[in-house]
Design a protein around this motif. Structure first.
Motif, short mmCIF file in Angstrom:
data_model
loop_
_atom_site.label_atom_id
_atom_site.label_comp_id
_atom_site.label_asym_id
_atom_site.label_seq_id
_atom_site.Cartn_x
_atom_site.Cartn_y
_atom_site.Cartn_z
N ASP A 14 0.82 -1.21 0.00
CA ASP A 14 0.00 0.00 0.00
C ASP A 14 0.85 1.27 0.00
O ASP A 14 0.58 2.23 0.71
N THR A 77 2.62 -9.76 2.99
CA THR A 77 1.71 -8.66 2.67
C THR A 77 0.43 -8.76 3.48
O THR A 77 -0.01 -7.77 4.09
N ARG A 81 -1.01 -6.14 6.60
CA ARG A 81 -2.35 -5.53 6.62
C ARG A 81 -3.13 -5.95 7.87
O ARG A 81 -3.83 -5.15 8.47
#
Length: 124
Positions: A14, A77, A81
């Motif tokens: 992100d 990843t 998050r």
């Protein structure tokens, strides 16, 4: 606290760059499969709070044959998050933020697919 740059890998999630790393050698407890496989991550460009993630499996180089898994970028990843959703602020100073993942958490992180554990390896 910072993780060593040597042996670490970079990943962008992100728009933010993170550095993640698995310990080079297992601790005694990890080698005996008494402790979980762990990896650490932090922001790549600034100092802040480290995230320590423990998985519900042993390291591939454990001395006794237990179920293991490889840490892939998709898992890293999804873990970043999840940790951000659980309150990890990588820019904040302080003690390491610990996140213990279960089998159910791994299934959820990998879009409903059960974790791909490698076959146990017995050393002779």
């Amino acid at each position: 606290m910072a993780i060593p740059k040597k042996g670490s890998r970079l990943i962008t999630v992100d728009g933010a760059r993170f550095r993640w790393r698995v310990r080079r050698k297992p601790t005694y407890c990890q080698g005996n499969s008494w402790g979980p496989m762990m990896f650490a991550m932090e922001l790549a460009d600034t100092l802040g709070r480290v995230l320590l993630v423990s998985l519900p499996c042993s390291r591939p180089d454990a001395w006794w044959g237990e179920r293991t898994m490889a840490i892939r970028p998709a898992l890293v990843t999804a873990t970043i998050r999840t940790a951000l959703g659980h309150g990890w602020d990588p820019r904040q100073a302080g003690n390491a933020f610990e996140l213990a993942l279960t089998d159910e958490d791994l299934t959820e992180l990998m879009n409903g697919q059960p974790p791909a554990y490698d076959a146990p390896f017995m050393r002779r």
